[in-house]
Design a protein around this motif. Structure first.
Motif, PDB file in Angstrom:
ATOM      1  N   LEU A 148       0.834  -1.205   0.000  1.00 34.23           N
ATOM      2  CA  LEU A 148       0.000   0.000   0.000  1.00 34.23           C
ATOM      3  C   LEU A 148       0.871   1.260   0.000  1.00 34.23           C
ATOM      4  CD1 LEU A 148      -2.795   1.268   0.092  1.00 34.23           C
ATOM      5  CD2 LEU A 148      -2.757   1.009   2.594  1.00 34.23           C
ATOM      6  N   ASP A 149       1.927   1.273   0.802  1.00 32.57           N
ATOM      7  CA  ASP A 149       2.851   2.410   0.803  1.00 32.57           C
ATOM      8  C   ASP A 149       3.509   2.564  -0.566  1.00 32.57           C
ATOM      9  OD1 ASP A 149       2.265   2.878   3.455  1.00 32.57           O
ATOM     10  OD2 ASP A 149       4.012   1.793   4.217  1.00 32.57           O
ATOM     11  N   PHE A 150       3.841   1.438  -1.162  1.00 30.53           N
ATOM     12  CA  PHE A 150       4.444   1.442  -2.499  1.00 30.53           C
ATOM     13  C   PHE A 150       3.493   2.083  -3.510  1.00 30.53           C
ATOM     14  CE2 PHE A 150       4.759  -0.802  -6.591  1.00 30.53           C
ATOM     15  CZ  PHE A 150       6.093  -0.578  -6.929  1.00 30.53           C
ATOM     16  N   ALA A 151       2.202   1.726  -3.448  1.00 27.58           N
ATOM     17  CA  ALA A 151       1.213   2.273  -4.378  1.00 27.58           C
ATOM     18  C   ALA A 151       1.013   3.767  -4.149  1.00 27.58           C
ATOM     19  CB  ALA A 151      -0.105   1.527  -4.225  1.00 27.58           C
ATOM     20  N   ARG A 152       0.983   4.186  -2.894  1.00 25.67           N
ATOM     21  CA  ARG A 152       0.806   5.612  -2.589  1.00 25.67           C
ATOM     22  C   ARG A 152       1.987   6.436  -3.096  1.00 25.67           C
ATOM     23  NH1 ARG A 152      -1.631   4.477   3.486  1.00 25.67           N
ATOM     24  NH2 ARG A 152      -3.830   4.300   2.826  1.00 25.67           N
ATOM     25  N   ALA A 153       3.179   5.840  -3.078  1.00 24.30           N
ATOM     26  CA  ALA A 153       4.347   6.546  -3.587  1.00 24.30           C
ATOM     27  C   ALA A 153       4.312   6.679  -5.105  1.00 24.30           C
ATOM     28  CB  ALA A 153       5.626   5.818  -3.159  1.00 24.30           C
ATOM     29  N   LEU A 154       3.590   5.768  -5.769  1.00 19.34           N
ATOM     30  CA  LEU A 154       3.494   5.817  -7.226  1.00 19.34           C
ATOM     31  C   LEU A 154       2.491   6.858  -7.713  1.00 19.34           C
ATOM     32  CD1 LEU A 154       3.429   2.063  -8.351  1.00 19.34           C
ATOM     33  CD2 LEU A 154       5.287   3.703  -8.651  1.00 19.34           C
ATOM     34  N   GLY A 155       1.401   7.034  -6.957  1.00 22.99           N
ATOM     35  CA  GLY A 155       0.284   7.827  -7.438  1.00 22.99           C
ATOM     36  C   GLY A 155       0.590   9.306  -7.594  1.00 22.99           C
ATOM     37  N   PRO A 156      -0.055   9.935  -8.576  1.00 24.15           N
ATOM     38  CA  PRO A 156      -0.899   9.313  -9.601  1.00 24.15           C
ATOM     39  C   PRO A 156      -0.036   8.589 -10.631  1.00 24.15           C
ATOM     40  CG  PRO A 156      -0.686  11.658 -10.028  1.00 24.15           C
ATOM     41  CD  PRO A 156       0.006  11.400  -8.718  1.00 24.15           C
ATOM     42  N   THR A 157      -0.602   7.587 -11.286  1.00 22.21           N
ATOM     43  CA  THR A 157       0.196   6.743 -12.159  1.00 22.21           C
ATOM     44  C   THR A 157      -0.651   6.229 -13.315  1.00 22.21           C
ATOM     45  OG1 THR A 157       1.662   4.799 -12.170  1.00 22.21           O
ATOM     46  CG2 THR A 157      -0.291   4.683 -10.779  1.00 22.21           C
ATOM     47  N   THR A 158      -0.069   5.348 -14.104  1.00 17.81           N
ATOM     48  CA  THR A 158      -0.768   4.686 -15.205  1.00 17.81           C
ATOM     49  C   THR A 158      -0.580   3.189 -15.070  1.00 17.81           C
ATOM     50  OG1 THR A 158       1.155   4.717 -16.675  1.00 17.81           O
ATOM     51  CG2 THR A 158      -0.301   6.657 -16.721  1.00 17.81           C
ATOM     52  N   ALA A 159      -1.310   2.427 -15.854  1.00 21.58           N
ATOM     53  CA  ALA A 159      -1.190   0.974 -15.807  1.00 21.58           C
ATOM     54  C   ALA A 159       0.221   0.531 -16.170  1.00 21.58           C
ATOM     55  CB  ALA A 159      -2.210   0.337 -16.753  1.00 21.58           C
ATOM     56  N   ALA A 160       0.759   1.088 -17.265  1.00 20.65           N
ATOM     57  CA  ALA A 160       2.093   0.693 -17.710  1.00 20.65           C
ATOM     58  C   ALA A 160       3.152   1.057 -16.677  1.00 20.65           C
ATOM     59  CB  ALA A 160       2.409   1.344 -19.054  1.00 20.65           C
ATOM     60  N   HIS A 161       3.072   2.255 -16.132  1.00 18.60           N
ATOM     61  CA  HIS A 161       4.050   2.687 -15.135  1.00 18.60           C
ATOM     62  C   HIS A 161       3.946   1.857 -13.869  1.00 18.60           C
ATOM     63  CE1 HIS A 161       5.643   5.385 -11.904  1.00 18.60           C
ATOM     64  NE2 HIS A 161       6.612   5.497 -12.790  1.00 18.60           N
ATOM     65  N   THR A 162       2.751   1.478 -13.476  1.00 19.04           N
ATOM     66  CA  THR A 162       2.561   0.664 -12.274  1.00 19.04           C
ATOM     67  C   THR A 162       3.184  -0.709 -12.437  1.00 19.04           C
ATOM     68  OG1 THR A 162       0.496   1.828 -11.749  1.00 19.04           O
ATOM     69  CG2 THR A 162       0.840  -0.334 -10.723  1.00 19.04           C
ATOM     70  N   VAL A 163       2.926  -1.357 -13.569  1.00 21.97           N
ATOM     71  CA  VAL A 163       3.484  -2.697 -13.799  1.00 21.97           C
ATOM     72  C   VAL A 163       5.005  -2.639 -13.901  1.00 21.97           C
ATOM     73  CG1 VAL A 163       3.611  -4.589 -15.463  1.00 21.97           C
ATOM     74  CG2 VAL A 163       1.394  -3.628 -14.813  1.00 21.97           C
ATOM     75  N   THR A 164       5.530  -1.608 -14.547  1.00 20.35           N
ATOM     76  CA  THR A 164       6.983  -1.446 -14.616  1.00 20.35           C
ATOM     77  C   THR A 164       7.591  -1.306 -13.223  1.00 20.35           C
ATOM     78  OG1 THR A 164       6.855  -0.400 -16.798  1.00 20.35           O
ATOM     79  CG2 THR A 164       8.853  -0.008 -15.514  1.00 20.35           C
ATOM     80  N   ALA A 165       6.929  -0.541 -12.367  1.00 20.35           N
ATOM     81  CA  ALA A 165       7.419  -0.362 -11.001  1.00 20.35           C
ATOM     82  C   ALA A 165       7.347  -1.655 -10.203  1.00 20.35           C
ATOM     83  CB  ALA A 165       6.615   0.732 -10.301  1.00 20.35           C
ATOM     84  N   VAL A 166       6.287  -2.437 -10.395  1.00 16.86           N
ATOM     85  CA  VAL A 166       6.164  -3.713  -9.689  1.00 16.86           C
ATOM     86  C   VAL A 166       7.249  -4.681 -10.156  1.00 16.86           C
ATOM     87  CG1 VAL A 166       4.708  -5.746  -9.364  1.00 16.86           C
ATOM     88  CG2 VAL A 166       3.705  -3.464  -9.218  1.00 16.86           C
ATOM     89  N   ARG A 167       7.535  -4.687 -11.450  1.00 17.94           N
ATOM     90  CA  ARG A 167       8.606  -5.550 -11.966  1.00 17.94           C
ATOM     91  C   ARG A 167       9.942  -5.185 -11.338  1.00 17.94           C
ATOM     92  NH1 ARG A 167       8.071  -6.552 -18.403  1.00 17.94           N
ATOM     93  NH2 ARG A 167       9.807  -7.943 -17.838  1.00 17.94           N
ATOM     94  N   ALA A 168      10.211  -3.899 -11.211  1.00 19.02           N
ATOM     95  CA  ALA A 168      11.449  -3.455 -10.569  1.00 19.02           C
ATOM     96  C   ALA A 168      11.474  -3.870  -9.100  1.00 19.02           C
ATOM     97  CB  ALA A 168      11.597  -1.947 -10.700  1.00 19.02           C
ATOM     98  N   LEU A 169      10.327  -3.804  -8.435  1.00 23.45           N
ATOM     99  CA  LEU A 169      10.237  -4.223  -7.039  1.00 23.45           C
ATOM    100  C   LEU A 169      10.536  -5.714  -6.905  1.00 23.45           C
ATOM    101  CD1 LEU A 169       9.466  -3.887  -4.053  1.00 23.45           C
ATOM    102  CD2 LEU A 169       7.069  -4.172  -4.726  1.00 23.45           C
ATOM    103  N   LEU A 170       9.976  -6.523  -7.797  1.00 18.48           N
ATOM    104  CA  LEU A 170      10.230  -7.965  -7.757  1.00 18.48           C
ATOM    105  C   LEU A 170      11.706  -8.268  -7.980  1.00 18.48           C
ATOM    106  CD1 LEU A 170       7.117  -9.161  -9.791  1.00 18.48           C
ATOM    107  CD2 LEU A 170       7.522  -9.550  -7.348  1.00 18.48           C
ATOM    108  N   ASP A 171      12.336  -7.524  -8.875  1.00 21.13           N
ATOM    109  CA  ASP A 171      13.772  -7.712  -9.100  1.00 21.13           C
ATOM    110  C   ASP A 171      14.571  -7.350  -7.858  1.00 21.13           C
ATOM    111  OD1 ASP A 171      13.305  -8.529 -11.697  1.00 21.13           O
ATOM    112  OD2 ASP A 171      13.657  -6.561 -12.580  1.00 21.13           O
ATOM    113  N   THR A 172      14.123  -6.331  -7.146  1.00 19.88           N
ATOM    114  CA  THR A 172      14.802  -5.919  -5.916  1.00 19.88           C
ATOM    115  C   THR A 172      14.688  -7.001  -4.845  1.00 19.88           C
ATOM    116  OG1 THR A 172      14.354  -3.585  -6.367  1.00 19.88           O
ATOM    117  CG2 THR A 172      14.905  -4.172  -4.098  1.00 19.88           C
ATOM    118  N   LEU A 173      13.527  -7.613  -4.760  1.00 19.15           N
ATOM    119  CA  LEU A 173      13.317  -8.679  -3.761  1.00 19.15           C
ATOM    120  C   LEU A 173      14.087  -9.939  -4.120  1.00 19.15           C
ATOM    121  CD1 LEU A 173       9.493  -8.210  -3.159  1.00 19.15           C
ATOM    122  CD2 LEU A 173      11.372  -7.481  -1.676  1.00 19.15           C
ATOM    123  N   GLY A 174      14.380 -10.139  -5.423  1.00 21.19           N
ATOM    124  CA  GLY A 174      15.230 -11.248  -5.860  1.00 21.19           C
ATOM    125  C   GLY A 174      14.699 -12.609  -5.468  1.00 21.19           C
ATOM    126  N   THR A 175      15.575 -13.402  -4.820  1.00 21.74           N
ATOM    127  CA  THR A 175      15.205 -14.766  -4.436  1.00 21.74           C
ATOM    128  C   THR A 175      14.191 -14.801  -3.308  1.00 21.74           C
ATOM    129  OG1 THR A 175      17.122 -14.858  -2.954  1.00 21.74           O
ATOM    130  CG2 THR A 175      17.414 -15.721  -5.183  1.00 21.74           C
TER     131      THR A 175
END
Length: 423
Positions: free
Chosen positions: A374-401
């Protein structure tokens, strides 16, 4: 062996034999001389001078190599019995180490037989010293390693075959995984859409799925879900759930009715000793042409709630309380919620692989969690679908294994008018 009588005299004999029989057999064993035991031992023995010249060699080793004793003793060195590679290793590693340590144990070498064949062996050498501590000769024990080499060769072959099969399984899993997802999201007039599927492991097929498809009257259906388990059983359940949802939505697009239909199918199909279930969220999108937005009704069957990120930058979950797992019970309570998506609003659906990921940045390895998302989403807003998914992909890469389960995300957003674009 049993006591000769009921006492504890310590004399034992085999039942049915006279007391002296065992003693005679034991005496016969002692008739083997030490020399005979040396010559016909189950391993090779040889003694060499300090320069490597062979001074003594037993019959066992001569038989293995096919040499006559007179051709070896006093005429050849130990390194002469080795293959070219073995001789090089002996001169550069084996012999210097033996001189320094006085003993070298269990070294794998290859001997060259008289007929040119190679004999894999394990060699142990020790330096014998005199009373003054000076080295006198080198004693070497040679063990036949042909069976061990054959075993190692077979083990290596089996390992390579297993690796080949594993790579093939990865390719098959990847192919199967792709068949469970739409090849590309369709274009929805007046709506921006984006999705991503993160594979946690290529060894097993995951059970996350999503889709977006047209319905009658200009409406659109969307869903995102997660089946229990992994592998082929999960893949079969994923395929059944995905196509049942699409068929049910065509018959009756009401989200609660769609999930109730899926629940009936899964409960009927998997009602034996191996019950299967899934969590899923289904949405019905209806365009609101008068206000340039969409109305969406969401129904949840035990799935994490969707995130709504508003055009003003605020974000919150859309709760669907009471939603139960799909496929567990014959009758299921389906919770729904309805909301408007205005220009600049973004809706994010996700599976729990994201929120249940481990992270070293929060709590020393705790779960990522709903509040962090939720904090992650609030930091993104306002946003778009493409930008949101790109940010989530980067987050998943950060979390790694730390992401140990497959994760699917689906985002939709209503674009702003050109003069109010934020991204």
């Amino acid at each position: 062996m049993y006591p000769a009588n009921g006492g504890d005299s310590g004399e034992y004999r085999t039942p049915g034999k006279q007391p002296g029989d065992d003693g005679a057999a034991f005496s016969a064993l002692l008739e083997d001389s030490a020399e005979d035991l040396y010559e016909h031992a189950p391993c090779g023995y040889l003694s060499t001078l300090l320069d490597g010249t062979i001074a003594k060699i037993n019959t066992t080793l001569l038989d293995w190599l096919g040499h006559a004793r007179n051709d070896v003793v006093g005429r050849r060195t130990f390194s002469d019995l080795l293959t070219v590679g073995g001789r090089l290793y002996h001169e550069t590693h084996f012999a210097p180490l033996l001189r320094m340590q006085g003993e070298v144990s269990g070294i794998a070498l290859e001997l060259k037989a008289a007929d040119g064949s190679r004999l894999p062996v394990l060699v142990t050498s020790t330096v014998k010293t005199g009373s003054d501590g000076q080295p006198l000769l080198i004693r070497t024990t040679v063990f036949d390693a042909r069976d061990r080499r054959a075993y190692e060769t077979e083990l290596l072959r089996a390992r390579r075959e297993a690796e080949r099969e594993r790579e093939e399984l990865k390719r098959l899993n990847a192919t199967l995984q792709q068949t469970l997802l739409p090849p590309a999201l369709v274009s929805v007039p007046g709506l921006d859409v984006a999705a991503h599927y993160h594979i946690a492991s290529t060894d097993e097929v995951g059970g996350d799925f999503y889709d977006l498809f047209p319905l009658a009257g200009g409406a659109w259906g969307l869903f995102l879900g997660d089946v229990c388990g992994k592998g082929t059983a999960a893949a079969a359940l994923t395929s059944l759930a995905r196509y049942t949802l699409r068929a049910a939505a065509v018959y009756d697009p009401d989200p609660a009715a769609v999930l109730a239909n899926l629940n009936t199918v899964l409960n009927h199909e998997y009602n034996g000793t191996d019950p299967r279930f899934c969590t899923v969220i289904f949405g019905l999108l209806t365009p609101d042409d008068d206000r340039d937005g969409f109305r969406i009704t969401l129904a949840s069957g035990g799935h994490p709630p969707a995130l709504l990120i508003r055009a003003d930058g605020s974000a919150d979950y859309l709760p669907t309380p009471g939603g139960q797992l799909i496929g567990v019970l014959p009758d299921v309570d389906i919770a729904t919620t309805a909301v408007r998506l205005d220009p600049g609003d973004t809706l994010l659906l996700h599976t729990d692989g994201l929120t249940e990921a481990h992270t070293a940045q929060i709590g020393g390895g705790d779960r990522y969690g709903d509040e962090a998302l939720l904090d992650f989403a609030r930091a993104l807003g306002p946003t778009t679908a493409a930008h949101t998914v790109t940010a989530v992909r980067a987050l998943l890469d950060t979390l790694g294994t730390g992401v140990d389960d497959d994760t699917a995300v689906l985002a939709i957003s209503v674009p702003r008018a050109p003069s109010g674009e934020q991204q």
